[in-house]
Design a protein around this motif. Structure first.
Motif, PDB file in Angstrom:
ATOM      1  N   VAL A 144       0.822  -1.207   0.000  1.00 38.14           N
ATOM      2  CA  VAL A 144       0.000   0.000   0.000  1.00 38.14           C
ATOM      3  C   VAL A 144       0.854   1.255   0.000  1.00 38.14           C
ATOM      4  CG1 VAL A 144      -1.907  -1.135   1.148  1.00 38.14           C
ATOM      5  CG2 VAL A 144      -0.150  -0.051   2.520  1.00 38.14           C
ATOM      6  N   GLY A 145       0.188   2.359  -0.316  1.00 31.70           N
ATOM      7  CA  GLY A 145       0.889   3.631  -0.312  1.00 31.70           C
ATOM      8  C   GLY A 145      -0.025   4.730  -0.804  1.00 31.70           C
ATOM      9  N   PRO A 146       0.342   5.982  -0.694  1.00 29.03           N
ATOM     10  CA  PRO A 146      -0.494   7.080  -1.131  1.00 29.03           C
ATOM     11  C   PRO A 146      -0.480   7.209  -2.636  1.00 29.03           C
ATOM     12  CG  PRO A 146       1.609   7.913  -0.348  1.00 29.03           C
ATOM     13  CD  PRO A 146       1.621   6.445  -0.092  1.00 29.03           C
ATOM     14  N   GLY A 147      -1.359   8.030  -3.164  1.00 29.95           N
ATOM     15  CA  GLY A 147      -1.378   8.275  -4.605  1.00 29.95           C
ATOM     16  C   GLY A 147      -2.781   8.475  -5.097  1.00 29.95           C
ATOM     17  N   GLY A 148      -2.942   8.758  -6.364  1.00 29.78           N
ATOM     18  CA  GLY A 148      -4.253   9.058  -6.906  1.00 29.78           C
ATOM     19  C   GLY A 148      -4.579   8.284  -8.150  1.00 29.78           C
ATOM     20  N   ALA A 149      -5.862   8.000  -8.288  1.00 29.21           N
ATOM     21  CA  ALA A 149      -6.360   7.334  -9.505  1.00 29.21           C
ATOM     22  C   ALA A 149      -7.720   7.875  -9.850  1.00 29.21           C
ATOM     23  CB  ALA A 149      -6.411   5.835  -9.302  1.00 29.21           C
ATOM     24  N   GLY A 150      -7.901   9.184  -9.663  1.00 28.67           N
ATOM     25  CA  GLY A 150      -9.208   9.760  -9.927  1.00 28.67           C
ATOM     26  C   GLY A 150     -10.051   9.729  -8.679  1.00 28.67           C
ATOM     27  N   ALA A 153       5.228 -10.939  -7.404  1.00 26.67           N
ATOM     28  CA  ALA A 153       4.551 -10.402  -8.591  1.00 26.67           C
ATOM     29  C   ALA A 153       3.065 -10.608  -8.377  1.00 26.67           C
ATOM     30  CB  ALA A 153       5.022 -11.105  -9.859  1.00 26.67           C
ATOM     31  N   ALA A 154       2.273  -9.640  -8.794  1.00 28.26           N
ATOM     32  CA  ALA A 154       0.839  -9.728  -8.517  1.00 28.26           C
ATOM     33  C   ALA A 154       0.026  -9.076  -9.618  1.00 28.26           C
ATOM     34  CB  ALA A 154       0.505  -9.061  -7.173  1.00 28.26           C
ATOM     35  N   VAL A 155      -1.202  -9.553  -9.764  1.00 27.76           N
ATOM     36  CA  VAL A 155      -2.234  -8.874 -10.553  1.00 27.76           C
ATOM     37  C   VAL A 155      -3.255  -8.363  -9.555  1.00 27.76           C
ATOM     38  CG1 VAL A 155      -4.132  -9.150 -12.181  1.00 27.76           C
ATOM     39  CG2 VAL A 155      -1.923 -10.210 -12.668  1.00 27.76           C
ATOM     40  N   THR A 156      -3.446  -7.057  -9.525  1.00 32.71           N
ATOM     41  CA  THR A 156      -4.412  -6.449  -8.612  1.00 32.71           C
ATOM     42  C   THR A 156      -5.556  -5.837  -9.400  1.00 32.71           C
ATOM     43  OG1 THR A 156      -3.349  -4.278  -8.585  1.00 32.71           O
ATOM     44  CG2 THR A 156      -2.552  -5.915  -7.004  1.00 32.71           C
ATOM     45  N   LEU A 157      -6.728  -5.833  -8.791  1.00 31.83           N
ATOM     46  CA  LEU A 157      -7.911  -5.210  -9.382  1.00 31.83           C
ATOM     47  C   LEU A 157      -8.507  -4.261  -8.362  1.00 31.83           C
ATOM     48  CD1 LEU A 157      -9.560  -8.333 -11.072  1.00 31.83           C
ATOM     49  CD2 LEU A 157      -8.195  -6.548 -12.184  1.00 31.83           C
ATOM     50  N   LEU A 158      -8.957  -3.094  -8.809  1.00 30.41           N
ATOM     51  CA  LEU A 158      -9.491  -2.079  -7.918  1.00 30.41           C
ATOM     52  C   LEU A 158     -10.912  -1.739  -8.323  1.00 30.41           C
ATOM     53  CD1 LEU A 158      -6.252  -1.551  -8.312  1.00 30.41           C
ATOM     54  CD2 LEU A 158      -6.728   0.496  -6.959  1.00 30.41           C
ATOM     55  N   ASP A 159     -11.818  -1.746  -7.343  1.00 31.22           N
ATOM     56  CA  ASP A 159     -13.183  -1.293  -7.605  1.00 31.22           C
ATOM     57  C   ASP A 159     -13.370   0.071  -6.960  1.00 31.22           C
ATOM     58  OD1 ASP A 159     -13.483  -1.907  -4.904  1.00 31.22           O
ATOM     59  OD2 ASP A 159     -14.578  -3.771  -5.271  1.00 31.22           O
ATOM     60  N   GLU A 160     -14.537   0.336  -6.412  1.00 28.72           N
ATOM     61  CA  GLU A 160     -14.797   1.661  -5.844  1.00 28.72           C
ATOM     62  C   GLU A 160     -13.967   1.944  -4.606  1.00 28.72           C
ATOM     63  OE1 GLU A 160     -19.124   3.280  -6.440  1.00 28.72           O
ATOM     64  OE2 GLU A 160     -19.255   1.171  -5.869  1.00 28.72           O
ATOM     65  N   ASP A 161     -13.844   0.956  -3.715  1.00 32.24           N
ATOM     66  CA  ASP A 161     -13.210   1.248  -2.434  1.00 32.24           C
ATOM     67  C   ASP A 161     -12.181   0.220  -1.985  1.00 32.24           C
ATOM     68  OD1 ASP A 161     -14.856  -0.893  -1.832  1.00 32.24           O
ATOM     69  OD2 ASP A 161     -16.314   0.318  -0.731  1.00 32.24           O
ATOM     70  N   THR A 162     -11.912  -0.801  -2.802  1.00 37.80           N
ATOM     71  CA  THR A 162     -11.031  -1.880  -2.377  1.00 37.80           C
ATOM     72  C   THR A 162     -10.090  -2.307  -3.489  1.00 37.80           C
ATOM     73  OG1 THR A 162     -12.786  -2.731  -0.937  1.00 37.80           O
ATOM     74  CG2 THR A 162     -10.961  -4.225  -1.398  1.00 37.80           C
ATOM     75  N   GLN A 163      -8.837  -2.587  -3.103  1.00 33.58           N
ATOM     76  CA  GLN A 163      -7.914  -3.238  -4.018  1.00 33.58           C
ATOM     77  C   GLN A 163      -7.868  -4.725  -3.680  1.00 33.58           C
ATOM     78  OE1 GLN A 163      -3.743  -1.931  -5.319  1.00 33.58           O
ATOM     79  NE2 GLN A 163      -3.275  -3.505  -3.792  1.00 33.58           N
ATOM     80  N   TRP A 164      -8.104  -5.556  -4.704  1.00 28.62           N
ATOM     81  CA  TRP A 164      -8.122  -7.002  -4.545  1.00 28.62           C
ATOM     82  C   TRP A 164      -6.918  -7.607  -5.244  1.00 28.62           C
ATOM     83  CZ3 TRP A 164     -12.332  -8.754  -1.738  1.00 28.62           C
ATOM     84  CH2 TRP A 164     -13.403  -7.848  -1.613  1.00 28.62           C
ATOM     85  N   CYS A 193      -0.886   0.539  -5.961  1.00 29.85           N
ATOM     86  CA  CYS A 193      -1.257   0.425  -7.376  1.00 29.85           C
ATOM     87  C   CYS A 193      -2.217   1.523  -7.810  1.00 29.85           C
ATOM     88  CB  CYS A 193      -1.868  -0.958  -7.646  1.00 29.85           C
ATOM     89  SG  CYS A 193      -0.660  -2.308  -7.488  1.00 29.85           S
ATOM     90  N   ARG A 194      -2.814   2.195  -6.857  1.00 32.28           N
ATOM     91  CA  ARG A 194      -3.687   3.322  -7.183  1.00 32.28           C
ATOM     92  C   ARG A 194      -2.897   4.432  -7.865  1.00 32.28           C
ATOM     93  NH1 ARG A 194      -5.660   7.795  -3.754  1.00 32.28           N
ATOM     94  NH2 ARG A 194      -7.726   8.454  -4.465  1.00 32.28           N
TER      95      ARG A 194
END
Length: 405
Positions: free
Chosen positions: A6-12, A54-65, A85-86
């Motif tokens: 995890v970490g800070p950052g923006g994705a909209g 190594a990972a594949v992550t997916l992000l929805d409205e409020d969670t990174q999976w 990843c955000r």
């Protein structure tokens, strides 16, 4: 440590999150459900780059999976606002490379950088849907600073493109499965007074190459309305076999509306000759026509052979061999057989995938005959249940016609 660093950052803002959630729903992707096709990508990425995770992550409205990971087995979802990843999703280049997180102000104070597991290197590339929505990343983590070369960037890009293809394939396969299900006849769609017609088709994959079809013809002038029934098996599995299955179905429906079984098979074979030759594919099938008033069933067998008759007294009869499969010889001809069904008689046809449910061919015929005699619809339901639970390598299809009176 969670696998989702995890970490800070923006994705909209919130709107971007809603768009991501809708895109994942459209793709039909279960964000937190592991799939081998993504695991292959992360395993390869970890080996190619020599990183710890190594990972594949997916992000929805409020969670990174974490959809897939290699190098860590304790993957957990994390809030989007904390996800490293955000940052990648918000980058104009759709890529983030941090060779030393401790000197990058976006990540220097991240608790996974200053504490366990002391992440010092991160690289991620956004995964984008066909509609242009960024929904996740292919990402790399290591506890040591690393140099990431232009060649490394190119390799990461290629692997991310592979992951994007797999994401899109989910939507395509779901749609293909939906279309194929729509082509199957529904139970009870042929209302025959004094008859029961039932069947089931269970593809080994999302879609399959088995053909199951029945429909009622318009009545002849002053005559009865016949019913056309087909069970077939296209060589192969998956989307290619499914495409050919739809073509075979169309050809047989066109020919079967104006010709008897043997002639319909011949006409369909001629229409399909170029397609079958071009793809190197064979098709076995049993194509039949039932005259309900007389109980006469006529059929042509093209290399299928998996059909039998059960008389009301329990006698089981198997027809002799038919002709060759479609696609073997051009302009071949098939013999037409017939049988008169009396009250209580029934006919069963099935694909060879059903044989995998039993230890021997003889056991398959014996048990199916016993089950179907007791309850045709129950037999079909039981075979469907077994096929779904067994996760067999081939499609399983069966068709039963019984004259009740």
């Amino acid at each position: 440590m969670t696998a989702a660093i995890v970490g800070p950052g923006g994705a909209g803002g919130a709107g971007a999150g809603t768009e991501r959630a809708r895109a994942l729903e459209t793709l039909g992707i279960e964000a937190g459900e592991r799939e081998e096709r993504f695991d292959r990508i992360t395993r390869l990425a970890r080996r190619l780059f020599g990183v710890e995770i190594a990972a594949v992550t997916l992000l929805d409205e409020d969670t990174q999976w974490v959809k897939s990971e290699s190098g860590y087995s304790g993957a957990e979802p994390v809030p989007v606002e904390d996800a490293m990843c955000r940052v990648t999703l918000g980058e104009p280049t759709a890529r983030t490379v941090v060779e030393d997180t401790r000197v990058d102000p976006r990540f220097a104070r991240n608790r996974f950088v200053v504490g366990e597991p002391n992440v010092r290197f991160y690289a991620g590339e956004a995964l984008t849907t066909a509609s242009g929505t960024r929904v996740g990343t292919l990402c790399l983590f290591d506890s040591r600073p690393r140099t990431f070369t232009a060649t490394d960037v190119a390799i990461l890009h290629e692997l991310a493109a592979w992951a994007e293809t797999e994401l899109q394939r989910s939507a395509e396969m779901d749609r293909a499965a939906e279309v194929q299900r729509a082509l199957l006849p529904g139970r009870g769609t042929v209302d025959l007074d004094g008859y029961e017609v039932t069947g089931s088709c269970v593809p080994a994959r999302a879609v399959g190459g088995d053909l199951l079809d029945w429909y009622r013809l318009p009545p002849d002038d002053g005559g009865e309305a016949d019913v056309v029934l087909t069970l077939g098996d296209v060589m192969g599995k998956g989307i290619g076999a499914a495409l050919l299955m739809a073509t075979v179905r169309s050809a047989l429906r066109t020919a079967g509306r104006r010709a008897g079984p043997a002639e319909a098979v011949r006409q369909a074979a001629l229409a399909l000759e170029a397609d079958l030759e071009g793809t190197g594919t064979l098709v076995t099938l049993c194509h039949a026509r039932l005259s309900p008033q007389s109980g006469v069933l006529r059929w042509a067998d093209a290399g299928h052979g998996l059909m039998f008759l059960v008389r009301a007294d329990g006698t089981v009869l198997r027809p002799g061999p038919g002709g060759l499969p479609l696609g073997v010889l051009p302009d071949d001809r098939w013999p037409e057989e017939r049988v008169a069904l009396g009250p209580g008689d029934l006919v069963v046809a099935f694909s060879d995938g059903l044989l995998d449910l039993f230890p021997t061919v003889e056991a398959a015929f014996a048990e199916v005959a016993s089950l179907v005699t007791a309850d045709p619809a129950g037999c079909v339901a039981e075979l469907e249940r077994r096929a779904r639970e067994a996760a067999l390598p081939d499609d399983v299809t069966c068709l039963v016609v019984r004259r009740c009176r």
